[in-house]
Design a protein around this motif. Structure first.
Motif, PDB file in Angstrom:
ATOM      1  N   PHE A  81       0.843  -1.225   0.116  1.00 46.66           N
ATOM      2  CA  PHE A  81      -0.314  -0.153   0.375  1.00 46.66           C
ATOM      3  C   PHE A  81       1.084   1.118  -0.632  1.00 46.66           C
ATOM      4  CE2 PHE A  81      -3.169  -2.704   2.322  1.00 46.66           C
ATOM      5  CZ  PHE A  81      -3.716  -3.263   1.182  1.00 46.66           C
ATOM      6  N   GLU A  82       2.465   0.896   0.094  1.00 45.59           N
ATOM      7  CA  GLU A  82       3.014   2.210   0.572  1.00 45.59           C
ATOM      8  C   GLU A  82       3.454   2.782  -0.916  1.00 45.59           C
ATOM      9  OE1 GLU A  82       2.831   4.091   2.400  1.00 45.59           O
ATOM     10  OE2 GLU A  82       2.099   1.866   4.114  1.00 45.59           O
ATOM     11  N   PHE A  83       2.951   1.336  -2.410  1.00 47.69           N
ATOM     12  CA  PHE A  83       4.032   2.149  -3.414  1.00 47.69           C
ATOM     13  C   PHE A  83       2.978   2.615  -4.360  1.00 47.69           C
ATOM     14  CE2 PHE A  83       6.185  -1.683  -2.783  1.00 47.69           C
ATOM     15  CZ  PHE A  83       7.591  -1.795  -2.942  1.00 47.69           C
ATOM     16  N   ASP A  84       3.836   3.823  -4.746  1.00 51.34           N
ATOM     17  CA  ASP A  84       2.541   5.064  -4.933  1.00 51.34           C
ATOM     18  C   ASP A  84       2.112   3.678  -7.237  1.00 51.34           C
ATOM     19  OD1 ASP A  84       2.144   7.903  -5.884  1.00 51.34           O
ATOM     20  OD2 ASP A  84       2.955   6.950  -8.442  1.00 51.34           O
ATOM     21  N   THR A  85       2.575   3.520  -7.087  1.00 54.65           N
ATOM     22  CA  THR A  85       1.893   2.598  -8.729  1.00 54.65           C
ATOM     23  C   THR A  85       1.959   1.289  -8.571  1.00 54.65           C
ATOM     24  OG1 THR A  85       3.219   4.420  -9.792  1.00 54.65           O
ATOM     25  CG2 THR A  85       2.203   2.410 -11.283  1.00 54.65           C
ATOM     26  N   VAL A  86       0.991   0.464  -8.749  1.00 54.88           N
ATOM     27  CA  VAL A  86       1.046  -0.647  -8.500  1.00 54.88           C
ATOM     28  C   VAL A  86       0.067  -1.542  -9.937  1.00 54.88           C
ATOM     29  CG1 VAL A  86       0.347  -2.430  -7.460  1.00 54.88           C
ATOM     30  CG2 VAL A  86       0.576  -0.779  -6.352  1.00 54.88           C
ATOM     31  N   ILE A  87       1.166  -2.415 -10.537  1.00 53.63           N
ATOM     32  CA  ILE A  87       0.412  -2.918 -11.536  1.00 53.63           C
ATOM     33  C   ILE A  87      -0.103  -4.725 -11.759  1.00 53.63           C
ATOM     34  CG2 ILE A  87       0.990  -3.948 -13.848  1.00 53.63           C
ATOM     35  CD1 ILE A  87       3.079  -1.308 -12.689  1.00 53.63           C
ATOM     36  N   VAL A  88      -1.030  -4.628 -12.142  1.00 56.37           N
ATOM     37  CA  VAL A  88      -1.933  -6.019 -11.764  1.00 56.37           C
ATOM     38  C   VAL A  88      -2.254  -6.333 -12.708  1.00 56.37           C
ATOM     39  CG1 VAL A  88      -4.404  -7.204 -10.745  1.00 56.37           C
ATOM     40  CG2 VAL A  88      -3.790  -5.163  -9.470  1.00 56.37           C
ATOM     41  N   ALA A  89      -1.161  -7.523 -13.129  1.00 56.10           N
ATOM     42  CA  ALA A  89      -1.227  -8.361 -14.642  1.00 56.10           C
ATOM     43  C   ALA A  89      -1.612 -10.006 -13.789  1.00 56.10           C
ATOM     44  CB  ALA A  89       0.591  -8.487 -14.543  1.00 56.10           C
ATOM     45  N   ILE A  90      -2.437  -9.955 -13.290  1.00 52.88           N
ATOM     46  CA  ILE A  90      -2.985 -11.098 -13.400  1.00 52.88           C
ATOM     47  C   ILE A  90      -4.308 -11.370 -14.762  1.00 52.88           C
ATOM     48  CG2 ILE A  90      -5.005 -12.263 -11.180  1.00 52.88           C
ATOM     49  CD1 ILE A  90      -3.474 -10.974  -9.880  1.00 52.88           C
ATOM     50  N   GLY A  91      -4.670 -11.901 -15.075  1.00 51.22           N
ATOM     51  CA  GLY A  91      -5.265 -12.070 -16.170  1.00 51.22           C
ATOM     52  C   GLY A  91      -6.300 -12.707 -16.384  1.00 51.22           C
ATOM     53  N   ASN A  92      -6.065 -13.825 -16.000  1.00 56.04           N
ATOM     54  CA  ASN A  92      -6.991 -15.146 -16.677  1.00 56.04           C
ATOM     55  C   ASN A  92      -7.344 -15.801 -15.236  1.00 56.04           C
ATOM     56  OD1 ASN A  92      -5.849 -15.474 -18.848  1.00 56.04           O
ATOM     57  ND2 ASN A  92      -4.102 -16.715 -17.759  1.00 56.04           N
ATOM     58  N   TYR A  93      -7.503 -14.524 -14.216  1.00 57.25           N
ATOM     59  CA  TYR A  93      -8.187 -14.935 -12.763  1.00 57.25           C
ATOM     60  C   TYR A  93      -9.181 -13.619 -12.492  1.00 57.25           C
ATOM     61  CZ  TYR A  93      -5.645 -18.703 -12.692  1.00 57.25           C
ATOM     62  OH  TYR A  93      -4.458 -20.371 -12.650  1.00 57.25           O
ATOM     63  N   VAL A  94     -10.218 -13.143 -12.749  1.00 62.40           N
ATOM     64  CA  VAL A  94     -11.061 -12.606 -12.774  1.00 62.40           C
ATOM     65  C   VAL A  94     -11.190 -11.987 -11.671  1.00 62.40           C
ATOM     66  CG1 VAL A  94     -13.025 -11.677 -13.494  1.00 62.40           C
ATOM     67  CG2 VAL A  94     -12.346 -12.458 -14.886  1.00 62.40           C
ATOM     68  N   GLU A  96      -9.847 -12.931  -8.822  1.00 67.05           N
ATOM     69  CA  GLU A  96      -8.434 -12.259  -7.892  1.00 67.05           C
ATOM     70  C   GLU A  96      -7.927 -11.022  -8.617  1.00 67.05           C
ATOM     71  OE1 GLU A  96      -3.986 -14.220  -7.138  1.00 67.05           O
ATOM     72  OE2 GLU A  96      -5.481 -15.551  -8.478  1.00 67.05           O
ATOM     73  N   SER A  97      -7.802 -11.034  -9.816  1.00 67.66           N
ATOM     74  CA  SER A  97      -7.424  -9.267 -10.414  1.00 67.66           C
ATOM     75  C   SER A  97      -8.764  -8.316  -9.846  1.00 67.66           C
ATOM     76  CB  SER A  97      -7.979 -10.160 -11.863  1.00 67.66           C
ATOM     77  OG  SER A  97      -7.987  -8.613 -12.320  1.00 67.66           O
ATOM     78  N   VAL A  98      -9.667  -8.672  -9.649  1.00 63.99           N
ATOM     79  CA  VAL A  98     -10.867  -7.261  -9.711  1.00 63.99           C
ATOM     80  C   VAL A  98     -10.826  -7.484  -7.549  1.00 63.99           C
ATOM     81  CG1 VAL A  98     -13.019  -6.901  -9.259  1.00 63.99           C
ATOM     82  CG2 VAL A  98     -12.143  -7.670 -10.544  1.00 63.99           C
TER      83      VAL A  98
END
Length: 231
Positions: A81-94, A96-98
């Motif tokens: 939560f301390e990161f300014d930018t996070v990339i959620v690269a989970i594509g196949n598990y909707v 979990e991604s959401v």
């Protein structure tokens, strides 16, 4: 990228040197390794221990940890939560991604980029606060189709669904003719922005400049007009 994406990228802090990538499949690993090579500090995250180990072994990121990104407490303990930018690269598990995206936004992460696998997935991601949603497979497929049908177009920047800036090889029909003679604006509805000169570009070239087959020109206009250019 198009104009609708620019507001998001403008909001990114140029001083930001830290990124977290959640999901270390092929796309996530590519993002990690690219950021790492560019000199940024990257934290890789995945629930699969083997993927985490592979990222560390291959040095695709400075740090990598195993955790369940659907757990807010796990994310908090890892400092995500301390990161300014996070990339959620989970594509196949909707799901979990959401849930991961929701956890990040609800706990104050400023910029969340999320990978979507479908239009429904995209809508769900935007509903829970994703700042920018991407479709890597879709975008690559569209780019490939354009390359196969219009091989003379080397690169394209979409301003909106109907207008683009394109980098295109000067067609044989234009060889040896001046910009004035070509009448790009009146005949094709296009404006010429630049022409290659060796390894550099001449910006706003003179109307008397001659174009030669095999060099590159950059034009702006409607996609319909761009498609009218000779191959």
């Amino acid at each position: 990228m198009n104009l609708s994406s620019l507001s998001f990228f403008r909001s990114l802090r140029t001083t930001n040197k830290q990124f977290a990538v959640v999901g270390l499949g092929r796309f996530g690993r590519a993002v990690c390794s690219s950021l790492h090579r560019l000199g940024y500090e990257v934290l890789g995250v995945d629930s699969d221990e083997k993927r985490v180990s592979q990222v560390l072994t291959d040095q695709w990121a400075a740090h990598a940890i195993q955790l369940d990104s659907t757990s807010p407490s796990a994310l908090k303990e890892a400092g995500i939560f301390e990161f300014d930018t996070v990339i959620v690269a989970i594509g196949n598990y909707v799901e979990e991604s959401v849930i991961t995206t929701m956890n990040l936004k609800e706990n104050g992460v400023s910029h969340v980029v999320a990978k979507a696998s479908s239009e429904i997935h995209e809508k769900l991601l935007r509903k829970v606060g994703a700042d920018h949603v991407i479709f890597p497979e879709h975008e690559m497929g569209c780019a490939l189709a354009r390359s196969l049908t219009k091989p003379s177009i080397l690169d394209r920047f979409e301003l909106d669904p109907d207008h683009s800036i394109v980098e295109v090889v000067v067609p044989a029909e234009f060889d040896g003719r001046t910009i004035t003679e070509l009448e790009l604006r009146s005949r094709y509805g296009l404006n010429l922005l630049a022409v290659s000169q060796g390894e550099k570009f001449e910006i706003n070239p003179s109307p008397v400049m001659r174009l030669y087959k095999g060099s590159v020109m950059v034009v702006i206009g409607s996609n319909r007009c761009i498609d009218r250019l000779p191959v």
